[in-house]
Design a protein around this motif. Sequence first.
Motif, short mmCIF file in Angstrom:
data_model
loop_
_atom_site.label_atom_id
_atom_site.label_comp_id
_atom_site.label_asym_id
_atom_site.label_seq_id
_atom_site.Cartn_x
_atom_site.Cartn_y
_atom_site.Cartn_z
N ARG A 10 0.83 -1.21 0.00
CA ARG A 10 0.00 0.00 0.00
C ARG A 10 0.87 1.27 0.00
NH1 ARG A 10 -5.32 -0.85 3.75
NH2 ARG A 10 -6.13 -2.66 2.62
N LEU A 11 1.96 1.24 0.75
CA LEU A 11 2.86 2.40 0.77
C LEU A 11 3.53 2.60 -0.59
CD1 LEU A 11 4.53 2.06 4.29
CD2 LEU A 11 2.85 3.76 3.57
N ALA A 12 3.89 1.50 -1.23
CA ALA A 12 4.54 1.60 -2.54
C ALA A 12 3.59 2.17 -3.59
CB ALA A 12 5.05 0.23 -2.98
N ALA A 13 2.29 1.97 -3.40
CA ALA A 13 1.31 2.46 -4.37
C ALA A 13 1.06 3.96 -4.23
CB ALA A 13 -0.01 1.71 -4.20
N GLY A 21 3.46 12.73 3.23
CA GLY A 21 2.45 13.07 4.23
C GLY A 21 2.27 11.97 5.25
N VAL A 22 2.25 10.71 4.79
CA VAL A 22 2.09 9.58 5.71
C VAL A 22 3.26 9.51 6.68
CG1 VAL A 22 2.05 7.06 5.85
CG2 VAL A 22 0.63 8.22 4.16
N LEU A 24 5.33 11.91 7.55
CA LEU A 24 5.32 13.06 8.47
C LEU A 24 4.34 12.83 9.62
CD1 LEU A 24 5.52 16.10 6.03
CD2 LEU A 24 7.18 15.43 7.76
N VAL A 25 3.16 12.31 9.30
CA VAL A 25 2.18 12.03 10.36
C VAL A 25 2.67 10.91 11.27
CG1 VAL A 25 -0.15 11.18 10.80
CG2 VAL A 25 0.23 12.90 9.04
N ALA A 26 3.26 9.88 10.69
CA ALA A 26 3.71 8.73 11.48
C ALA A 26 4.89 9.08 12.39
CB ALA A 26 4.10 7.58 10.54
N THR A 27 5.71 10.04 12.01
CA THR A 27 6.89 10.37 12.81
C THR A 27 6.66 11.53 13.77
OG1 THR A 27 7.74 11.78 11.04
CG2 THR A 27 8.52 9.48 11.11
N ALA A 28 5.48 12.14 13.72
CA ALA A 28 5.19 13.26 14.63
C ALA A 28 5.22 12.77 16.07
CB ALA A 28 3.82 13.86 14.30
N GLU A 29 5.81 13.56 16.95
CA GLU A 29 5.88 13.27 18.38
C GLU A 29 6.65 11.99 18.69
OE1 GLU A 29 4.80 15.58 20.48
OE2 GLU A 29 4.08 16.76 18.77
N ASP A 54 -2.03 16.13 3.17
CA ASP A 54 -2.48 15.88 4.54
C ASP A 54 -3.22 14.56 4.56
OD1 ASP A 54 -3.12 16.06 7.17
OD2 ASP A 54 -4.73 17.54 6.90
N VAL A 55 -2.65 13.56 5.21
CA VAL A 55 -3.26 12.24 5.27
C VAL A 55 -3.82 11.95 6.64
CG1 VAL A 55 -1.83 11.28 3.44
CG2 VAL A 55 -1.04 11.19 5.80
#
Length: 172
Positions: A10-13, A21-22, A24-29, A54-55
């Motif tokens: 799914r990430l490769a797609a 965006g994914v 950035l959201v996953a690594t926040a905090e 923005d995901v």
Amino acid sequence: MTDKSEIAGRLAALSDPELAGVVLVATAERPGFAMVRAALLGLVESGDAGAAVDVSPDTSGVPTAGPTAAPDRSGQVARMSGEPAGPVPPSGVPTSTSSGGYSSSGVPTFESVRDKVEQRFGTAQGMDELDRQTPAGRGVDEQWQAREKAARERLDRIRKSLRGNDLETREP
């Protein structure tokens, strides 16, 4: 969705901006991923990764974690205060487009190397100071000082004996 190959597929797609965006959201905090986040923010700011999409899930009442770097910051991980993240170079000085302490070609920047050296030097000084405050550390210091004193006294005796030999050879 616990199968790793399904997640990877799914990430490769995803397109580059969506993937940025994914991540950035996953690594926040997450302090352990601060360097990854800083590098990605540098790519997004330079336009290499495209505009991050923005995901964040649409949930009401829950603050979403998105890119937090302000344009006036120095490319390091953004802080919550209005203070710059690092030293701001004077105007007229060319700045490199580095992120996370590395240039775009992967070479460490002078500032990152200097910061690491200063941090290690400060750590070494602090450890030395703490060592001297322990009984064992004070004992080692006392032994060192005693050896230094004995060495100076021995050197003085040798010098005096050499001066005495010089006087004896001149008198006859």
